[in-house]
Write a protein that holds these residues in place. Structure first.
Motif, PDB file in Angstrom:
ATOM      1  N   ILE A   1     -24.908 -14.663  74.516  1.00 21.12           N
ATOM      2  CA  ILE A   1     -25.553 -13.833  73.476  1.00 21.12           C
ATOM      3  C   ILE A   1     -26.975 -14.332  73.216  1.00 21.12           C
ATOM      4  O   ILE A   1     -27.918 -13.548  73.171  1.00 21.12           O
TER       5      ILE A   1
ATOM      6  N   ARG B   1     -27.443  -6.296  71.327  1.00 21.62           N
ATOM      7  CA  ARG B   1     -27.313  -7.276  72.417  1.00 21.62           C
ATOM      8  C   ARG B   1     -27.817  -6.622  73.694  1.00 21.62           C
ATOM      9  O   ARG B   1     -27.388  -5.511  74.020  1.00 21.62           O
TER      10      ARG B   1
ATOM     11  N   ARG C   1     -19.987  -0.923  76.544  1.00 17.30           N
ATOM     12  CA  ARG C   1     -20.956  -2.013  76.414  1.00 17.30           C
ATOM     13  C   ARG C   1     -22.328  -1.406  76.170  1.00 17.30           C
ATOM     14  O   ARG C   1     -22.921  -0.816  77.066  1.00 17.30           O
TER      15      ARG C   1
ATOM     16  N   GLN D   1     -20.363  -2.959  64.301  1.00 21.90           N
ATOM     17  CA  GLN D   1     -19.195  -3.821  64.048  1.00 21.90           C
ATOM     18  C   GLN D   1     -18.683  -3.635  62.626  1.00 21.90           C
ATOM     19  O   GLN D   1     -19.452  -3.335  61.712  1.00 21.90           O
TER      20      GLN D   1
ATOM     21  N   LEU E   1     -11.424  -5.178  71.883  1.00 24.74           N
ATOM     22  CA  LEU E   1     -11.755  -4.295  70.755  1.00 24.74           C
ATOM     23  C   LEU E   1     -12.366  -5.098  69.614  1.00 24.74           C
ATOM     24  O   LEU E   1     -13.071  -4.559  68.772  1.00 24.74           O
TER      25      LEU E   1
ATOM     26  N   ALA F   1     -14.720  -9.694  63.952  1.00 25.45           N
ATOM     27  CA  ALA F   1     -15.487  -8.447  64.008  1.00 25.45           C
ATOM     28  C   ALA F   1     -14.826  -7.520  65.012  1.00 25.45           C
ATOM     29  O   ALA F   1     -14.368  -7.966  66.069  1.00 25.45           O
TER      30      ALA F   1
HETATM   31  P1  HAM Z   1     -17.829 -10.765  69.370  1.00 28.90           P
HETATM   32  O1  HAM Z   1     -16.555 -10.930  70.104  1.00 28.90           O
HETATM   33  O2  HAM Z   1     -19.058 -11.228  70.027  1.00 28.90           O
HETATM   34  O3  HAM Z   1     -17.644 -11.499  67.977  1.00 28.90           O
HETATM   35  O4  HAM Z   1     -18.013  -9.243  69.001  1.00 28.90           O
HETATM   36  C1  HAM Z   1     -17.023  -8.548  68.291  1.00 28.90           C
HETATM   37  C2  HAM Z   1     -16.691  -7.249  68.978  1.00 28.90           C
HETATM   38  O5  HAM Z   1     -17.857  -6.447  69.100  1.00 28.90           O
HETATM   39  C3  HAM Z   1     -16.204  -7.373  70.404  1.00 28.90           C
HETATM   40  O6  HAM Z   1     -14.849  -7.735  70.488  1.00 28.90           O
HETATM   41  C4  HAM Z   1     -16.434  -5.955  70.911  1.00 28.90           C
HETATM   42  O7  HAM Z   1     -15.404  -5.075  70.498  1.00 28.90           O
HETATM   43  C5  HAM Z   1     -17.709  -5.565  70.215  1.00 28.90           C
HETATM   44  N1  HAM Z   1     -18.839  -5.719  71.140  1.00 28.90           N
HETATM   45  C6  HAM Z   1     -19.442  -6.858  71.515  1.00 28.90           C
HETATM   46  N2  HAM Z   1     -20.462  -6.589  72.362  1.00 28.90           N
HETATM   47  C7  HAM Z   1     -20.490  -5.257  72.530  1.00 28.90           C
HETATM   48  C8  HAM Z   1     -21.306  -4.360  73.279  1.00 28.90           C
HETATM   49  N3  HAM Z   1     -22.324  -4.775  74.020  1.00 28.90           N
HETATM   50  N4  HAM Z   1     -21.051  -3.020  73.199  1.00 28.90           N
HETATM   51  C9  HAM Z   1     -20.045  -2.569  72.443  1.00 28.90           C
HETATM   52  N5  HAM Z   1     -19.239  -3.368  71.709  1.00 28.90           N
HETATM   53  C10 HAM Z   1     -19.459  -4.684  71.743  1.00 28.90           C
HETATM   54  C11 HAM Z   1     -18.607 -11.572  67.027  1.00 28.90           C
HETATM   55  O8  HAM Z   1     -19.577 -10.872  66.977  1.00 28.90           O
HETATM   56  C12 HAM Z   1     -18.258 -12.554  65.922  1.00 28.90           C
HETATM   57  N6  HAM Z   1     -19.354 -12.531  64.952  1.00 28.90           N
HETATM   58  C13 HAM Z   1     -16.935 -12.222  65.294  1.00 28.90           C
HETATM   59  C14 HAM Z   1     -16.601 -13.117  64.160  1.00 28.90           C
HETATM   60  C15 HAM Z   1     -16.704 -12.852  62.838  1.00 28.90           C
HETATM   61  N7  HAM Z   1     -16.142 -14.366  64.293  1.00 28.90           N
HETATM   62  C16 HAM Z   1     -15.974 -14.882  63.065  1.00 28.90           C
HETATM   63  N8  HAM Z   1     -16.325 -13.968  62.189  1.00 28.90           N
END
Ligand code: HAM
Length: 466
Positions: free
Chosen positions: A82, A134, A142, A148, A312, A336
């Motif tokens: 990231i 991102r 993606r 989120q 998800l 998230a």
């Molecule tokens: P993360 O797994 O990086 O966690 O993102 C959470 C969710 O966002 C992913 O499981 C996916 O469903 C969605 N996601 C991620 N990247 C993309 C993308 N490029 N396009 C579409 N959907 C996407 C976090 O962001 C952490 N902040 C979660 C967290 C909260 N951990 C602790 N507190």
């Protein structure tokens, strides 16, 4: 002001050239328009997120899209994909090093400290819904801007908080019609992780030559990230890699047992995934991810799908983040969910099983049709009165033909049309047309509201309005 027609231009003036773009503007790669046809999914998801979060006493927080880049490089880890590859970082006009938020957690942790939430009753439970950015490889599921639904519990270190977060996310996904598959693991605290890192280095050292270039670098700098790599060979090697749960210290082991005990008690189906580490460095102890059933999975490209199913949502504990940002040691956990991926899974489920994940839209009750200029003006006032009375109403005041208006009302599936023409204006009446059978009645304009309430609410038993 009405625009001047070409023929209105003064004859001695040269024609005015519009400053046209050379090429028609296009959507930026990886971005997505959300068109009206999809809004029902978005509204349903946002409403469900709001109501489930408030049932579990989470308060909403909105943090800015733009934060300092250091918040994420420091919070998420320099060697994470990231930060290293995907963050939209830039220097603004004032020379500040900024970034579009790639996730919510770091910003929420910053806000917790900055607004003195540490002196609020603990834990502080916060949720956020909105876009994150991102620079990912764009494909279905993606995107470079995605949304989120993120929930954080800050100030609580017990396993019950982790289990409740998983339950909340599970319940949310079930409510929107999905069959979520939960994967859980523990990556321990910093102490047990340093033991595990040695084991990983030992395991991968002899395989270094076949690792991808990124993982060769990770092997010395951050070996845990190798388990997260999407490269085919690195994925294959992962199968025989040591399991971090075998290196957990006593306290982390008992925390993990506590979490799974709660999951058993809550009767949430889950599986222990010993290689799940998540792609962000702030995690400690519990980590988890939700996947869609195979038939609900977003397409992805074939290679990507083979290598790693698209999640998800995911989350876990991050007991060191607040301290890393300069606060006192404060345990925390969160998750998230990715809204675009959830919608793709809902659509796949609808297509596969003929089920509808989004409740059908309430039909429009009344169409106001008019005939003649004067009637049009009065019809506009009538439209306002009907809205004020709580009816759902449609119109097409730009159409003059009654036939065209009634055809539109039919297409919309409206129950009743009201027709106001010159004669009705003179008589103080209005025509009510039942759109299903086509029968019409002329009623006293003054009694209209009462009649409509009777017809739409009492006779139909329909309380779509007041
Ligand atoms: P993360 O797994 O990086 O966690 O993102 C959470 C969710 O966002 C992913 O499981 C996916 O469903 C969605 N996601 C991620 N990247 C993309 C993308 N490029 N396009 C579409 N959907 C996407 C976090 O962001 C952490 N902040 C979660 C967290 C909260 N951990 C602790 N507190």
């Amino acid at each position: 002001m009405p625009r001047k027609k070409k023929e209105d231009q003064k004859p001695d003036m040269p024609p005015i050239e519009l400053p046209k773009m050379k090429e028609r503007p296009q959507l930026v790669k990886g971005m997505k328009d959300i068109l009206p046809g999809d809004q029902c999914y978005w509204e349903y998801i946002r409403d469900t997120a709001r109501s489930i979060a408030s049932l579990y006493s989470f308060d909403r927080i909105d943090t800015p899209v733009v934060e300092s880049a250091a918040l994420f490089t420091h919070g998420l880890g320099k060697l994470t994909d990231i930060v290293e590859k995907e963050m939209y970082a830039f220097i603004d006009q004032g020379g500040q090093n900024l970034a579009l938020r790639p996730e919510f957690t770091a910003g929420v942790a910053r806000a917790y400290l900055e607004h003195g939430m540490n002196v609020w009753p603990q834990p502080v439970k916060l949720y956020a819904v909105g876009p994150v950015f991102r620079h990912d490889k764009p494909q279905e599921g993606r995107y470079r801007q995605h949304n989120q639904f993120s929930c954080e519990i800050i100030g609580e270190g017990k396993p019950a908080a982790d289990a409740q977060l998983m339950f909340l996310a599970y319940k949310f996904l079930k409510t929107v019609g999905l069959m979520p598959q939960l994967h859980v693991n523990s990556i321990g605290c910093l102490a047990c992780r340093s033991v595990f890192k040695e084991q990983l280095i030992e395991y991968y050292r002899s395989k270094r030559s076949v690792l991808c270039e990124d993982c060769k670098r990770r092997l010395t700098k951050n070996p845990l990230r190798i388990l997260d790599c999407k490269n085919d060979t690195c994925q294959e090697l992962k199968a025989k890699a040591p399991h971090i749960v075998d290196s957990l210290c006593e306290s982390c082991q008992s925390h993990f047992m506590g979490v799974v005990d709660f999951l058993d008690e809550l009767d949430i189906p889950y599986q222990h995934n010993p290689h799940l580490v998540r792609g962000i460095d702030y995690y400690t102890r519990t980590v988890f991810e939700f996947y869609a059933l195979k038939e609900e999975s977003p397409e992805g490209d074939d290679d990507e799908k083979k290598a790693a199913p698209i999640a998800l949502g995911g989350g876990g504990r991050y007991d060191n983040l607040i301290e890393m940002f300069g606060g006192v040691s404060t345990p925390a956990s969160g998750f998230a969910l990715g809204i675009e991926r959830i919608i793709l899974a809902m659509k796949a489920r609808e297509a596969a099983g003929g089920v509808r994940c989004v409740p059908p839209r309430k039909p429009i009750d009344i169409f106001v049709a008019q005939l003649g200029e004067q009637a049009k003006r009065k019809a506009m006032l009538l439209f306002e009165d009907l809205i004020a009375d709580g009816f759902s109403v449609a119109e097409s005041f730009t159409k003059d033909s009654l036939k065209a208006q009634l055809e539109l009302a039919n297409k919309m599936g409206v129950k009743l049309s009201l027709i106001l023409g010159q004669q009705e204006l003179i008589d103080g009446t209005i025509i009510i047309r039942n759109m299903e059978g086509g029968e019409q009645e002329v009623v006293d304009r003054k009694k209209l509201m009462k009649i409509l309430h009777r017809k739409l609410i009492v006779e139909n038993g329909d309380i779509s309005n007041p």
